[in-house]
Design an enzyme around this catalytic site. Structure first.
Site, PDB file in Angstrom:
ATOM      1  CD  GLN A   1       3.362   5.891   2.625  1.00  0.00           C
ATOM      2  OE1 GLN A   1       2.393   5.343   2.110  1.00  0.00           O
ATOM      3  NE2 GLN A   1       4.296   5.225   3.269  1.00  0.00           N
TER       4      GLN A   1
ATOM      5  N   GLY B   1       0.836  -1.191   0.000  1.00  0.00           N
ATOM      6  CA  GLY B   1       0.000   0.000   0.000  1.00  0.00           C
ATOM      7  C   GLY B   1       0.871   1.239   0.000  1.00  0.00           C
TER       8      GLY B   1
ATOM      9  CG  HIS C   1      -0.015   6.956   5.359  1.00  0.00           C
ATOM     10  ND1 HIS C   1       1.070   7.436   6.044  1.00  0.00           N
ATOM     11  CD2 HIS C   1       0.232   5.636   5.146  1.00  0.00           C
ATOM     12  CE1 HIS C   1       1.937   6.449   6.238  1.00  0.00           C
ATOM     13  NE2 HIS C   1       1.449   5.343   5.707  1.00  0.00           N
TER      14      HIS C   1
ATOM     15  CB  CYS D   1       4.803   2.241   7.285  1.00  0.00           C
ATOM     16  SG  CYS D   1       4.372   3.766   6.440  1.00  0.00           S
ATOM     17  CG  LEU D   2       6.544   1.122   1.267  1.00  0.00           C
ATOM     18  CD1 LEU D   2       6.107   1.432  -0.163  1.00  0.00           C
ATOM     19  CD2 LEU D   2       7.643   0.068   1.262  1.00  0.00           C
TER      20      LEU D   2
ATOM     21  CG  HIS E   1      -0.990   1.417   7.147  1.00  0.00           C
ATOM     22  ND1 HIS E   1      -0.074   0.921   8.045  1.00  0.00           N
ATOM     23  CD2 HIS E   1      -0.301   2.264   6.331  1.00  0.00           C
ATOM     24  CE1 HIS E   1       1.115   1.462   7.798  1.00  0.00           C
ATOM     25  NE2 HIS E   1       1.013   2.265   6.755  1.00  0.00           N
ATOM     26  CD  GLU E   2      -1.252   2.534   2.631  1.00  0.00           C
ATOM     27  OE1 GLU E   2      -0.791   3.688   2.573  1.00  0.00           O
ATOM     28  OE2 GLU E   2      -0.555   1.549   2.947  1.00  0.00           O
TER      29      GLU E   2
HETATM   30 NI    NI Z   1       2.305   3.415   5.615  1.00  0.00          NI
END
Ligand code: NI
Length: 179
Positions: free
Chosen positions: A51, A46, A149, A103-104, A145-146
């Site tokens: 991000q 995701g 963000h 998470c990236l 989660h996304e």
């Molecule tokens: Ni994330």
């Protein structure tokens, strides 16, 4: 398509609230395509636009490609990207679920997070059409989660202060070490 540079915690952008998208046009579709390519490149499942430094309410997910977790689960690794513009949680279950999240923007860091097990999401798709989808299991965790963000929330905000600080310290050390 292009691979976009990611931002990492503690970048202050990660705490900003993203703006709704007025229209799903070619510029937005280009961003969606680039985000999918970036997510695949980093083996993520995701990615939210913030991000890659863009404060728009856009996210992409792909549980079936590139993800180590998917490969471990014996998946085929086939690409099946989901694009969501202006996603909103319109219903969520009382029943909860725990997943180990990463998470990236927090490379190498993982922690168990408790979230509603099922959510219903309304969003605009790649063509700008309104969609409604029920999410369960990993897809549910991922979409929550996304969407977090987009509201300036990251997975460590769901942890105790002690656990959160531990992850932030480890990350700081890791970045120092790599630079
Ligand atoms: Ni994330």
């Amino acid at each position: 398509m292009a691979i976009l540079p990611l931002i990492y915690s503690p970048d202050p952008l990660l705490k900003k609230i993203s703006e709704p998208v007025a229209e799903v046009n070619d510029e937005i579709r280009q961003l969606l395509d680039d985000m999918v390519e970036t997510m695949h490149d980093r083996q993520g499942i995701g990615l939210a636009a913030v991000q890659v430094g863009v404060l728009k309410r856009i996210l992409v997910m792909d549980l079936g490609y590139g993800s180590k977790r998917y490969a471990e689960a014996g998946g085929e690794g086939e690409s099946n990207p989901i694009h969501m513009v202006n996603p909103e949680i319109v219903a969520s279950s009382d029943e909860e679920n725990i997943y180990e999240e990463g998470c990236l923007s927090f490379p190498g860091q993982f922690a168990e997070v408790i979230r509603p097990k099922m959510v219903t999401i309304e969003y605009l798709d790649y063509d700008g059409n309104k969609q409604r989808v029920d999410c369960d299991e990993l897809l549910s965790t991922c979409v929550q989660h996304e969407i977090d963000h987009l509201n300036g929330i990251t997975f460590v905000d769901h942890l105790s202060r002690v656990k959160r600080n531990m992850i932030l310290k480890k990350l700081e050390k890791q970045f120092k070490h790599n630079m």
